[in-house]
Design a protein around this motif. Structure first.
Motif, PDB file in Angstrom:
ATOM      1  N   LYS A 292      -3.265   4.528  -3.168  1.00 48.56           N
ATOM      2  CA  LYS A 292      -3.299   5.868  -2.583  1.00 48.56           C
ATOM      3  C   LYS A 292      -2.270   6.772  -3.246  1.00 48.56           C
ATOM      4  CE  LYS A 292      -3.057   8.373   1.803  1.00 48.56           C
ATOM      5  NZ  LYS A 292      -2.891   8.265   3.274  1.00 48.56           N
ATOM      6  N   ASN A 293      -1.082   6.241  -3.491  1.00 47.33           N
ATOM      7  CA  ASN A 293      -0.014   7.031  -4.120  1.00 47.33           C
ATOM      8  C   ASN A 293      -0.359   7.397  -5.561  1.00 47.33           C
ATOM      9  OD1 ASN A 293       1.415   6.770  -1.740  1.00 47.33           O
ATOM     10  ND2 ASN A 293       2.741   5.136  -2.483  1.00 47.33           N
TER      11      ASN A 293
ATOM     12  N   LEU B 103      -4.708   0.104   4.968  1.00 50.51           N
ATOM     13  CA  LEU B 103      -3.562   0.861   5.468  1.00 50.51           C
ATOM     14  C   LEU B 103      -3.506   0.791   6.992  1.00 50.51           C
ATOM     15  CD1 LEU B 103      -3.543   4.053   3.204  1.00 50.51           C
ATOM     16  CD2 LEU B 103      -2.028   2.067   3.093  1.00 50.51           C
TER      17      LEU B 103
ATOM     18  N   GLN C 218      -1.512   1.023  -0.429  1.00 46.71           N
ATOM     19  CA  GLN C 218      -0.607   2.179  -0.421  1.00 46.71           C
ATOM     20  C   GLN C 218      -0.303   2.628  -1.849  1.00 46.71           C
ATOM     21  OE1 GLN C 218       0.746   3.859   2.505  1.00 46.71           O
ATOM     22  NE2 GLN C 218       0.947   5.281   0.788  1.00 46.71           N
TER      23      GLN C 218
END
Length: 242
Positions: free
Chosen positions: A118-119, A228, A115
């Motif tokens: 991805k951020n 995810l 995550q």
């Protein structure tokens, strides 16, 4: 004459009723009355005692059941439900907050790292808890974690080194769907090559005829999507679309 208690006829002058056994006494008016013992009251007291004892015993039993229920985790969600899905993976507590380090990175933290990657939207290094991780390190951790989860070790830890990125990255980034057996094999080969060469490979192949190799950048996207999904479902997906 009649017994004043049971009402049945008895002989005049009888001291006791032959039917109910009550003692017959005369009042001031000469009328026969039974010798009444306060049986109703004594019986009521005895009945009240029994009710109180019964209530106390019931309360003790209920308290014992409650303590046992809390002790076994029945009321806090810790009971283990049987998973009938044959493809279900051993589940790590992916929401736990475990200490992380390069020498001991928990596999259970891989979904959270996915995550964070991805951020970051392609920006590296990625700050994850106390660590600052390069793109190569993120690739290794995520690919290695997928292999560990598939092999039944979701609570394992990973030793991470300072890997260099691919010197000449290649491969195609065409859209396709990769089944679980294939992407797990890709992750195992990818992480194994990284460990042996202390660097990220230039590409990773897919064992499907006519399908082009995968670039390191696309491999990172694949690993992020897989983890995810695992973080939400606690199971590795049957396939992944890229």
């Amino acid at each position: 004459m009649f017994c004043p208690k049971c009402g049945k006829e008895i002989k005049d002058g009888s001291k006791f009723c032959k039917h109910c056994g009550s003692e017959i006494k005369k009042n001031k008016n000469g009328t026969s009355v039974p010798n009444k013992v306060d049986n109703a009251q004594s019986g009521g007291d005895e009945k009240t005692k029994k009710i109180i004892i019964g209530v106390l015993v019931a309360a003790i039993v209920i308290l014992a059941i409650v303590f046992v229920a809390f002790g076994t985790g029945l009321f806090n969600g810790n009971s283990h439900n049987t998973n009938t899905n044959s493809n279900a993976q051993p589940q790590a507590n992916v929401s736990s907050s475990k200490p992380v380090s390069l020498s001991s990175f928990p596999v259970s933290e891989a979904p959270a790292l996915a995550q964070a990657v991805k951020n970051a939207n392609g920006n590296f290094p990625v700050n994850f808890k106390s660590l600052s991780l390069s793109k190569a390190q993120c690739l290794y951790i995520l690919s290695k974690s997928i292999g560990q989860i598939d092999s039944g070790h979701p609570d394992a830890t990973i030793s991470v080194k300072d890997y260099s990125y691919a010197s000449n990255p290649s491969g195609s980034d065409s859209s396709q769907s990769i089944k679980r057996a294939n992407y797990v094999d890709m992750c195992n080969r990818f992480s194994s090559w990284t460990e042996s060469n202390n660097a990220i490979p230039n590409y990773v192949g897919i064992y499907t005829g006519g399908v082009p190799d995968i670039s390191p950048a696309r491999m990172l996207d694949i690993c992020v999507n897989i983890l995810l999904n695992y973080g939400n479902s606690h199971n590795l997906p049957a396939s992944v679309n890229i």
